[in-house]
Design an enzyme around this catalytic site. Structure first.
Site, short mmCIF file in Angstrom:
data_model
loop_
_atom_site.label_atom_id
_atom_site.label_comp_id
_atom_site.label_asym_id
_atom_site.label_seq_id
_atom_site.Cartn_x
_atom_site.Cartn_y
_atom_site.Cartn_z
CG ASP A 181 0.34 -8.79 11.26
OD1 ASP A 181 0.88 -9.61 10.52
OD2 ASP A 181 0.87 -8.31 12.28
CG ASN A 201 6.38 -5.99 1.69
OD1 ASN A 201 7.23 -6.38 0.89
ND2 ASN A 201 6.60 -5.96 3.00
CD GLU A 239 7.10 -9.48 2.43
OE1 GLU A 239 7.29 -9.71 3.65
OE2 GLU A 239 5.96 -9.40 1.93
#
Length: 505
Positions: A281, A211, A214
């Site tokens: 996820d 993301n 990150e």
């Protein structure tokens, strides 16, 4: 949009390996009406509890909902939470041969307290999360067990997904082993990385899905615009020998970067965000499902973006169905998209109709070039009950029945045209040559077929009659069919060309 619709409608059942930190998510739901006298904290009056697979288990759950065959690889503890998680996987028919018990740690469990104030009309809010975990690196013995399993199983899978939440399973050596095995067997491997400032452990994977935060931490590049996205994508791809980098940028959508230097932003549709849990996820799951079914990263990215957008509108890590994605691709909850359903969603809807004693009628066909014969047929079918469900052959199914030049009209256009008819209640696509599986799932009270099927034996008649349903044959409009219409068009075109040629001479 037609292409994306076709991809989702025709997704196969790829065999997908999911390696990662398996968890159990527990949700405790209740109402908050007062503050505790013991401390300045809300008091939740518990009304219900439920458990779901979390972490890499959430990816497994997503994939099973979308119809994949899944092999799970990871560790659990020898405890009640682990037994509960494995019980869920067994019900879902997940292959758990690669799940190893590690007696040195508990099964990771995250408990979330979800409170609301009903009398004030307040929405659900997460009050507290309690984590049960130990995150030390797995032993050499367990790593060897898992490696031996992957050596045997990765060659049999279509794609490998890795969900790394930094809980001790995915050590640098184990990640290197996974990447090397995937390269050896020419398998695409996509990793959802952990939050660390050094991504060297992911070198050699095909792609990664960090993301915004990150990515900033791992690259040292503050992402503020297209240029910074390109620089961050290039740095990750170059340093880690990736083919693709997919950076999720929350409200701005998703950025897909290829090692050739090309990159594009896939914008998201603005929507109310209920909970971002599980969005990452869902992105990993959709890339695995679409690419594992034989499509490319460019096709997978917009579909993953749509699925993640639907996910953040749900509370907790909750799977997104193909039907929900199809609805979104159709433009949301408009009248037409509301009629087009996937079979799983439709079965639930029809069960509600049965509670009202509605008689369900089913018929099927290609409906390629809608004509008066179809209209009269569907009017007849609708009169046989209260709810008319149309099973519509997908493009792939039509080609297998009619030949490589058919259909003339795409499945999305055909579905929309049928949905626009007043007599049609629901439309559901099927990919097989016959609707036997669909009829078994829907269990209609009445099966309608054309009169020409009376002597040939109507497909599905034995199923319907086995539980007391009936088969009705509809009269045909003489001389009207798609084939006849096309023949007339070709004949007239040939005559026009012939006359034009004659006039030139």
């Amino acid at each position: 949009m037609d292409k994306l619709f076709n991809i989702i409608s025709n997704l196969g059942s790829p065999k997908i390996m999911v390696i990662g930190d398996l968890m159990l998510d527990k949700y405790v739901w209740g109402e908050v009406k007062r503050i505790s006298q013991e401390a300045p904290i809300p008091v939740i009056n518990v009304s219900s509890e439920d458990v779901r697979p979390g972490g890499a288990g959430s990816v497994v759950n997503n994939l099973k909902t979308l119809g994949a065959q899944v092999c799970a690889c990871g560790i659990i503890g020898d405890d009640a939470h682990g037994h509960t998680l494995m019980g869920i996987f067994r019900q879902q028919e997940v292959n758990t041969t690669g799940v190893v018990i590690d007696k040195s740690r508990p099964t990771i469990m995250k408990m979330r307290l979800m409170g609301h104030l009903q009398t004030a009309g307040k929405g659900v809010q997460q009050l507290l999360r309690v984590d049960y975990e130990k995150t030390h690196v797995i032993s050499a013995e367990i790593e060897t067990q898992l490696t031996n399993y992957l050596h045997k199983t990765i060659p049999l899978c279509d794609i490998v997904l890795v969900s790394d939440m930094n809980k001790g399973l995915l050590s640098k050596s184990f990640l290197n082993t996974i990447a090397a095995m995937c390269r050896q067997h020419k398998k695409i491997a996509i990793v959802d990385p952990k939050l660390v400032n050094d991504y060297a452990c992911y070198e050699g994977f095909t792609a990664m899905t960090p993301n915004r935060f990150e990515t900033e931490l791992a690259t040292g590049i503050k992402i503020t615009d297209d240029d910074s996205l390109h620089r961050a994508g290039n740095k990750l791809v170059s340093n880690l020998s990736l083919e693709y980098c997919i950076i999720t940028v929350d409200k701005d959508g998703m950025f897909l970067y290829h090692r050739s230097g090309s990159g594009k932003i896939i914008p998201t549709v603005p929507r109310a965000v209920s909970d971002v849990t599980g969005a990452g996820d869902m992105v990993l799951s959709m890339f695995g499902m679409v690419i594992g079914s034989g499509h490319g990263f460019e096709e997978a990215a917009p579909l993953a973006n749509v699925a993640a957008g639907i996910e953040v509108g749900k509370i907790g890590a909750t799977p997104v169905s193909k039907g929900e994605i199809l609805d979104e691709l159709m433009g949301g909850k408009n009248e037409l998209s509301g009629k087009i359903k996937d079979v799983e969603l439709l079965v639930g809807i029809l069960n509600e109709h049965r509670k009202k004693n509605d008689k369900i009628v089913f018929t099927n066909g290609c409906f390629d070039i809608l004509h008066i014969g179809h209209i009269e047929y569907l009017k007849f079918a609708r009169k046989q009950g209260d709810i008319l469900v149309i099973g519509l052959n997908t493009d792939r199914s039509v080609r297998s029945l009619k030949g490589p030049t058919r259909p003339f009209v795409s499945e999305l256009e055909r579905a929309k045209m049928l949905a626009a008819l007043e007599d049609v209640t629901y439309v559901v696509l099927f990919d097989e040559q016959t609707p036997l599986h669909l009829i078994s799932a829907i269990k209609p009270d009445v099966l309608v077929k054309g009169e020409d099927w009376r002597n040939a034996g109507a497909v599905g008649s034995e199923i319907v009659e086995s539980y007391g349903g009936k088969v009705v044959f509809a009269p045909l409009v003489e001389g009207i069919s798609t084939t006849n219409i096309v023949s007339r068009i070709i004949k007239r075109h040939s005559e026009t060309v012939k006359n034009a040629v004659g006039q030139t001479h």
